[in-house]
Design an enzyme around this catalytic site. Structure first.
Site, PDB file in Angstrom:
ATOM      1  N   HIS A   1     -11.172   8.407  -1.650  1.00 27.11           N
ATOM      2  CA  HIS A   1     -10.469   8.879  -0.460  1.00 27.11           C
ATOM      3  C   HIS A   1      -9.165   9.591  -0.812  1.00 27.11           C
ATOM      4  CE1 HIS A   1      -8.742   4.896  -1.268  1.00 27.11           C
ATOM      5  NE2 HIS A   1      -7.669   5.277  -0.611  1.00 27.11           N
ATOM      6  N   TRP A   2      -8.523   9.224  -1.940  1.00 32.15           N
ATOM      7  CA  TRP A   2      -7.309   9.942  -2.349  1.00 32.15           C
ATOM      8  C   TRP A   2      -7.584  11.438  -2.468  1.00 32.15           C
ATOM      9  CZ3 TRP A   2      -3.359   7.815  -6.365  1.00 32.15           C
ATOM     10  CH2 TRP A   2      -2.813   6.617  -5.907  1.00 32.15           C
TER      11      TRP A   2
ATOM     12  N   HIS B   1      -7.513  -6.670   1.122  1.00 34.63           N
ATOM     13  CA  HIS B   1      -6.438  -5.708   0.898  1.00 34.63           C
ATOM     14  C   HIS B   1      -5.226  -5.927   1.804  1.00 34.63           C
ATOM     15  CE1 HIS B   1      -4.440  -2.031  -0.220  1.00 34.63           C
ATOM     16  NE2 HIS B   1      -4.513  -1.553   1.017  1.00 34.63           N
TER      17      HIS B   1
ATOM     18  N   TYR C   1      -0.759  11.268   1.661  1.00 33.37           N
ATOM     19  CA  TYR C   1      -1.611  11.274   0.467  1.00 33.37           C
ATOM     20  C   TYR C   1      -1.484  12.581  -0.313  1.00 33.37           C
ATOM     21  CZ  TYR C   1      -3.973   6.906   1.583  1.00 33.37           C
ATOM     22  OH  TYR C   1      -4.249   5.583   1.811  1.00 33.37           O
TER      23      TYR C   1
ATOM     24  N   ASP D   1       0.848  -1.186   0.000  1.00 39.36           N
ATOM     25  CA  ASP D   1       0.000   0.000   0.000  1.00 39.36           C
ATOM     26  C   ASP D   1       0.887   1.241   0.000  1.00 39.36           C
ATOM     27  OD1 ASP D   1      -2.965   0.964   0.523  1.00 39.36           O
ATOM     28  OD2 ASP D   1      -1.799   1.927   2.106  1.00 39.36           O
ATOM     29  N   ARG D   2       0.711   2.188   0.927  1.00 37.64           N
ATOM     30  CA  ARG D   2       1.536   3.396   0.925  1.00 37.64           C
ATOM     31  C   ARG D   2       3.013   3.065   1.113  1.00 37.64           C
ATOM     32  NH1 ARG D   2      -1.406   6.953  -1.585  1.00 37.64           N
ATOM     33  NH2 ARG D   2       0.039   8.574  -0.893  1.00 37.64           N
TER      34      ARG D   2
END
Length: 286
Positions: A152-153, A268, A206, A107-108
């Protein structure tokens, strides 16, 4: 969790940042980078298996997350850029005595792993990216479907509003499950997301993604800079990456010279939901 690991607080980059890190095992080093909104505890079912397989495993909280430093935001979001996080990770591994290491990010954390491998290719022997395509590739393909699924981004990119919304009730916003996560992992995550400074830092992550991180990726692609080390790409089959783009490997072909990968039967957070398959895949690759 992490019974065979030691917990350290490590100063990096001339004491600019402090990273909370878990280190366990002996052998070839492996660095594991967590995603949003998790901490290093997300690896609690995977990291011990890598130790048992003969690796030394390093699990830090990324800058801004968990118990690591939370830098003040900057106007250009560079304080929370993936380049800044990548430098943190390089300095961390160097201080632990490792000039080269295997690297996995989810993910991030996968974006920080990608940046580390692009900026410091000699430091990364092998790279595994989980639930990831480059940020710039997401944005170049953004359409109504993407905006609906990944709204959400763009919400997180707004100034001040998401901080107020999320800190009002972080438990409801993030909706962790102690049964799926494991109770200790859940407790650590819940403590982290109740810290307003952590929320702000995660949102800055983000905001950097949509601005300075995207610019760095586009500059690399324009310059023909690609990954030279072996790259493993894994994606969760019960998440939406394949629904958005088909086979993610088709996108990664422009970014890597030595590429392989496949889907994993998981939601996820595959380190928590499919730890056996993920650990064995990483062990075989590394």
């Amino acid at each position: 969790m992490f019974e065979q690991f030691v917990e350290l607080t490590v100063d990096v980059r001339d004491r600019e940042s402090q990273l909370f890190v878990r280190v366990g095992g002996e052998g070839p080093p492996v660095l594991l980078l967590h995603g949003h909104p998790r901490t290093s505890a997300t690896w609690h079912r995977v990291a011990p298996r890598l130790v048992e397989a003969g690796f030394q495993v390093v699990c830090p909280d990324l800058r801004g997350y968990g118990r690591s430093s939370k830098p003040e935001p900057t106007r250009d979001h560079s304080a929370h850029s993936k380049r800044a996080t990548a430098r943190d990770m390089l300095h961390l591994m160097n201080q632990l005595g490792h000039e080269q290491f295997a690297l996995a990010g989810h993910d991030r954390g996968s974006y920080s792993a990608l940046r580390l491998a692009l900026d410091y290719p000699s430091a990364v022997s092998k790279l595994a990216l989980l639930d990831c395509i480059p940020i710039s590739e997401h944005l170049s393909r953004a359409n109504a479907n993407f905006a609906t699924r990944w709204w959400h981004w763009f919400f997180y990119a707004q100034p001040e509003i998401p901080e107020r919304v999320i800190t009002a009730d972080p438990d409801s916003w993030y909706q962790g499950d102690p049964v799926i996560m494991g109770q200790e992992n859940y407790d650590e995550w819940r403590q982290a997301v109740r810290n307003p400074a952590t929320i702000r830092a995660m949102l800055e992550d983000y905001r950097a993604g949509l601005t300075i991180d995207r610019e760095h990726e586009e500059a690399d692609l324009a310059a023909g800079k690609i990954l030279q080390m072996p790259l493993l790409v894994l994606w969760s089959l019960r998440d939406d990456l394949e629904l958005l783009y088909g086979n993610p490997l088709d996108i990664w072909k422009d970014w890597a010279s030595d590429l392989r990968g496949h889907g994993v039967e998981s939601g996820h957070h595959m380190a928590e939901e499919a730890p056996d398959e993920l650990a064995m895949t990483l062990i075989n690759f590394f």
